[in-house]
Structures are given as structure tokens and as C-alpha cells.
Design a protein around this motif. Structure first.
Motif, PDB file in Angstrom:
ATOM      1  N   ARG A  53       0.861  -1.181   0.000  1.00 38.06           N
ATOM      2  CA  ARG A  53       0.000   0.000   0.000  1.00 38.06           C
ATOM      3  C   ARG A  53       0.896   1.229   0.000  1.00 38.06           C
ATOM      4  NH1 ARG A  53      -1.959  -3.558   3.593  1.00 38.06           N
ATOM      5  NH2 ARG A  53      -4.149  -4.124   3.535  1.00 38.06           N
ATOM      6  N   VAL A  54       0.402   2.324  -0.561  1.00 45.79           N
ATOM      7  CA  VAL A  54       1.085   3.613  -0.433  1.00 45.79           C
ATOM      8  C   VAL A  54       0.087   4.563   0.207  1.00 45.79           C
ATOM      9  CG1 VAL A  54       2.161   5.530  -1.644  1.00 45.79           C
ATOM     10  CG2 VAL A  54       2.587   3.191  -2.411  1.00 45.79           C
ATOM     11  N   ARG A  55       0.459   5.105   1.350  1.00 51.20           N
ATOM     12  CA  ARG A  55      -0.381   6.041   2.100  1.00 51.20           C
ATOM     13  C   ARG A  55       0.458   7.264   2.438  1.00 51.20           C
ATOM     14  NH1 ARG A  55      -3.165   2.584   0.376  1.00 51.20           N
ATOM     15  NH2 ARG A  55      -4.850   1.454   1.382  1.00 51.20           N
ATOM     16  N   ASP A  56      -0.085   8.415   2.105  1.00 48.39           N
ATOM     17  CA  ASP A  56       0.627   9.674   2.365  1.00 48.39           C
ATOM     18  C   ASP A  56       2.045   9.644   1.820  1.00 48.39           C
ATOM     19  OD1 ASP A  56      -1.592  10.801   3.743  1.00 48.39           O
ATOM     20  OD2 ASP A  56      -1.012   9.700   5.564  1.00 48.39           O
ATOM     21  N   GLY A  57       2.203   9.040   0.631  1.00 51.83           N
ATOM     22  CA  GLY A  57       3.501   8.993  -0.022  1.00 51.83           C
ATOM     23  C   GLY A  57       4.459   7.959   0.543  1.00 51.83           C
ATOM     24  N   LYS A  58       4.038   7.190   1.519  1.00 54.73           N
ATOM     25  CA  LYS A  58       4.910   6.178   2.130  1.00 54.73           C
ATOM     26  C   LYS A  58       4.441   4.785   1.738  1.00 54.73           C
ATOM     27  CE  LYS A  58       6.124   8.955   6.100  1.00 54.73           C
ATOM     28  NZ  LYS A  58       6.170   9.069   7.527  1.00 54.73           N
ATOM     29  N   ARG A  59       5.408   3.977   1.331  1.00 54.34           N
ATOM     30  CA  ARG A  59       5.117   2.597   0.959  1.00 54.34           C
ATOM     31  C   ARG A  59       5.060   1.742   2.217  1.00 54.34           C
ATOM     32  NH1 ARG A  59       9.561  -0.113  -2.377  1.00 54.34           N
ATOM     33  NH2 ARG A  59      10.434  -0.287  -0.315  1.00 54.34           N
ATOM     34  N   LEU A  60       3.994   0.967   2.325  1.00 59.44           N
ATOM     35  CA  LEU A  60       3.820   0.048   3.442  1.00 59.44           C
ATOM     36  C   LEU A  60       3.696  -1.364   2.878  1.00 59.44           C
ATOM     37  CD1 LEU A  60       0.981   2.079   5.176  1.00 59.44           C
ATOM     38  CD2 LEU A  60       3.397   2.142   5.784  1.00 59.44           C
ATOM     39  N   THR A  61       4.438  -2.300   3.429  1.00 57.53           N
ATOM     40  CA  THR A  61       4.311  -3.691   2.998  1.00 57.53           C
ATOM     41  C   THR A  61       3.909  -4.549   4.187  1.00 57.53           C
ATOM     42  OG1 THR A  61       6.655  -4.142   3.370  1.00 57.53           O
ATOM     43  CG2 THR A  61       6.015  -3.448   1.155  1.00 57.53           C
ATOM     44  N   THR A  62       3.104  -5.542   3.905  1.00 57.97           N
ATOM     45  CA  THR A  62       2.643  -6.480   4.918  1.00 57.97           C
ATOM     46  C   THR A  62       2.862  -7.880   4.393  1.00 57.97           C
ATOM     47  OG1 THR A  62       0.908  -4.911   5.524  1.00 57.97           O
ATOM     48  CG2 THR A  62       0.663  -7.159   6.348  1.00 57.97           C
ATOM     49  N   ASP A  63       3.424  -8.749   5.216  1.00 55.92           N
ATOM     50  CA  ASP A  63       3.554 -10.146   4.810  1.00 55.92           C
ATOM     51  C   ASP A  63       2.178 -10.786   4.811  1.00 55.92           C
ATOM     52  OD1 ASP A  63       6.269  -9.896   4.598  1.00 55.92           O
ATOM     53  OD2 ASP A  63       6.694 -10.723   6.568  1.00 55.92           O
ATOM     54  N   GLY A  64       1.942 -11.592   3.815  1.00 55.53           N
ATOM     55  CA  GLY A  64       0.688 -12.328   3.744  1.00 55.53           C
ATOM     56  C   GLY A  64      -0.373 -11.599   2.950  1.00 55.53           C
ATOM     57  N   PRO A  65      -1.550 -12.200   2.883  1.00 59.26           N
ATOM     58  CA  PRO A  65      -2.644 -11.629   2.105  1.00 59.26           C
ATOM     59  C   PRO A  65      -3.271 -10.433   2.825  1.00 59.26           C
ATOM     60  CG  PRO A  65      -3.364 -13.610   3.207  1.00 59.26           C
ATOM     61  CD  PRO A  65      -1.885 -13.466   3.483  1.00 59.26           C
ATOM     62  N   PHE A  66      -4.110  -9.719   2.093  1.00 63.80           N
ATOM     63  CA  PHE A  66      -4.778  -8.540   2.622  1.00 63.80           C
ATOM     64  C   PHE A  66      -5.717  -8.883   3.772  1.00 63.80           C
ATOM     65  CE2 PHE A  66      -8.564  -5.751   2.396  1.00 63.80           C
ATOM     66  CZ  PHE A  66      -7.968  -4.582   2.829  1.00 63.80           C
ATOM     67  N   ALA A  67      -6.441  -9.975   3.664  1.00 58.31           N
ATOM     68  CA  ALA A  67      -7.441 -10.318   4.678  1.00 58.31           C
ATOM     69  C   ALA A  67      -7.459 -11.821   4.910  1.00 58.31           C
ATOM     70  CB  ALA A  67      -8.822  -9.848   4.222  1.00 58.31           C
ATOM     71  N   GLU A  68      -7.840 -12.182   6.110  1.00 60.97           N
ATOM     72  CA  GLU A  68      -8.042 -13.598   6.420  1.00 60.97           C
ATOM     73  C   GLU A  68      -9.376 -14.030   5.822  1.00 60.97           C
ATOM     74  OE1 GLU A  68      -6.063 -15.823   8.073  1.00 60.97           O
ATOM     75  OE2 GLU A  68      -4.533 -14.266   8.032  1.00 60.97           O
ATOM     76  N   THR A  69      -9.361 -15.098   5.073  1.00 57.10           N
ATOM     77  CA  THR A  69     -10.578 -15.621   4.477  1.00 57.10           C
ATOM     78  C   THR A  69     -10.576 -17.136   4.575  1.00 57.10           C
ATOM     79  OG1 THR A  69      -9.566 -15.775   2.296  1.00 57.10           O
ATOM     80  CG2 THR A  69     -10.720 -13.721   2.811  1.00 57.10           C
ATOM     81  N   ARG A  70     -11.736 -17.734   4.374  1.00 55.11           N
ATOM     82  CA  ARG A  70     -11.805 -19.194   4.395  1.00 55.11           C
ATOM     83  C   ARG A  70     -11.290 -19.804   3.104  1.00 55.11           C
ATOM     84  NH1 ARG A  70     -17.573 -20.903   6.355  1.00 55.11           N
ATOM     85  NH2 ARG A  70     -18.198 -19.043   5.263  1.00 55.11           N
ATOM     86  N   GLU A  71     -11.393 -19.056   2.012  1.00 53.94           N
ATOM     87  CA  GLU A  71     -10.886 -19.526   0.726  1.00 53.94           C
ATOM     88  C   GLU A  71      -9.876 -18.518   0.204  1.00 53.94           C
ATOM     89  OE1 GLU A  71     -14.646 -22.075  -0.954  1.00 53.94           O
ATOM     90  OE2 GLU A  71     -14.569 -19.949  -1.443  1.00 53.94           O
ATOM     91  N   GLN A  72      -8.799 -19.036  -0.376  1.00 55.99           N
ATOM     92  CA  GLN A  72      -7.724 -18.190  -0.864  1.00 55.99           C
ATOM     93  C   GLN A  72      -7.579 -18.347  -2.372  1.00 55.99           C
ATOM     94  OE1 GLN A  72      -7.101 -20.637   1.672  1.00 55.99           O
ATOM     95  NE2 GLN A  72      -7.704 -19.141   3.192  1.00 55.99           N
ATOM     96  N   LEU A  73      -7.091 -17.292  -3.018  1.00 57.60           N
ATOM     97  CA  LEU A  73      -6.822 -17.341  -4.451  1.00 57.60           C
ATOM     98  C   LEU A  73      -5.659 -18.289  -4.678  1.00 57.60           C
ATOM     99  CD1 LEU A  73      -7.397 -16.255  -7.307  1.00 57.60           C
ATOM    100  CD2 LEU A  73      -5.787 -14.408  -6.809  1.00 57.60           C
ATOM    101  N   GLY A  74      -5.911 -19.368  -5.409  1.00 57.20           N
ATOM    102  CA  GLY A  74      -4.887 -20.378  -5.616  1.00 57.20           C
ATOM    103  C   GLY A  74      -4.322 -20.406  -7.024  1.00 57.20           C
ATOM    104  N   GLY A  75      -5.012 -19.772  -7.951  1.00 54.87           N
ATOM    105  CA  GLY A  75      -4.548 -19.752  -9.325  1.00 54.87           C
ATOM    106  C   GLY A  75      -5.590 -19.109 -10.207  1.00 54.87           C
TER     107      GLY A  75
END
Length: 120
Positions: free
Chosen positions: A58-80
Motif C-alpha cells: 500500500r502507499v499512504r501519504d507517499g509512504k510505501r507500506l508492505t505487509t507479509d501475507g494476504p490482505f485479509a483472512e478468508t476461508r478460501e484463498q486465491l490459488g490460481g
């Protein structure tokens, strides 16, 4: 028209499948991919590494932020995904319904916007 067929499944359930069932599903994927290549529907397709390998940016107020893992916890994940060429949504639905993992999760279909005409 191009459609993106996004394959969602529960990674934990996939990992828990017996080896024979995983091999059978992979064989079905190979046959499916071969069939849509031969029919002319195939544009691209790939399987994705598990979500623990993801990085969210994400970029907020001109600053790049990185997070390990997906954006949200879900029961199903994008696999392909498969990127396909189909004459209409009905054909895209028919193609999606043949993806082997649709029995374990779901396939989201999204039409791709064609910007080629507007970028003259």
C-alpha cells in the motif's frame, strides 16, 4: 472477450488431501488446460504459491507500506487463475464449471476491460 477465472479454495483443505487425490486433481488440471488450449479459449493460466508467501503493498501519504501475507483472512484463498477468451459470459461460466477445484471451492469470473480501442 477475455475473462479472468480466479480459482479460490481452502489451502488447508488442499494440503490435507491424500496424495492420490492430489495427483488425480493435478491430472484433471492437465487435461482441462490441454482441452482449453485445443479449443482456442486459453490465453494464460498459472497456479500461485500459498498465501504465506504473499506480500501486500500500500502507499499512504507517499509512504510505501508492505505487509507479509494476504490482505485479509478468508476461508478460501486465491490459488490460481486462467485467462480465457470466450464469446460471452455463458461460455465463460461453462469453462469455469469444468475447472477441477470448483468442486472444492469456487471460481470467480471477471470480464477483462479492453483498453486497446481507447489507447489510440
Amino acid at each position: 472477450m477475455k475473462y479472468l477465472l480466479m480459482i479460490y479454495e481452502n489451502e488447508k483443505a488442499w494440503e490435507a488431501l491424500p496424495k492420490a487425490e492430489t495427483e488425480q486433481l493435478m491430472g484433471e488440471y492437465s487435461a482441462y488446460t490441454d482441452s482449453i488450449q485445443k479449443s482456442g479459449n486459453f490465453v494464460a493460466g498459472e497456479a500461485l504459491q500459498p498465501t504465506q508467501t504473499a506480500t501486500t503493498v500500500r502507499v499512504r501519504d507517499g509512504k510505501r507500506l508492505t505487509t507479509d501475507g494476504p490482505f485479509a483472512e478468508t476461508r478460501e484463498q486465491l490459488g490460481g487463475f486462467f485467462l480465457v477468451e470466450a464469446k460471452d459470459l455463458d461460455e465463460a461460466i461453462a469453462l469455469a464449471s469444468r475447472i477441477p477445484s470448483v468442486r472444492l471451492g469456487c471460481v470467480e469470473i471477471r470480464p477483462v476491460i479492453d483498453f486497446s480501442d481507447s489507447m489510440g
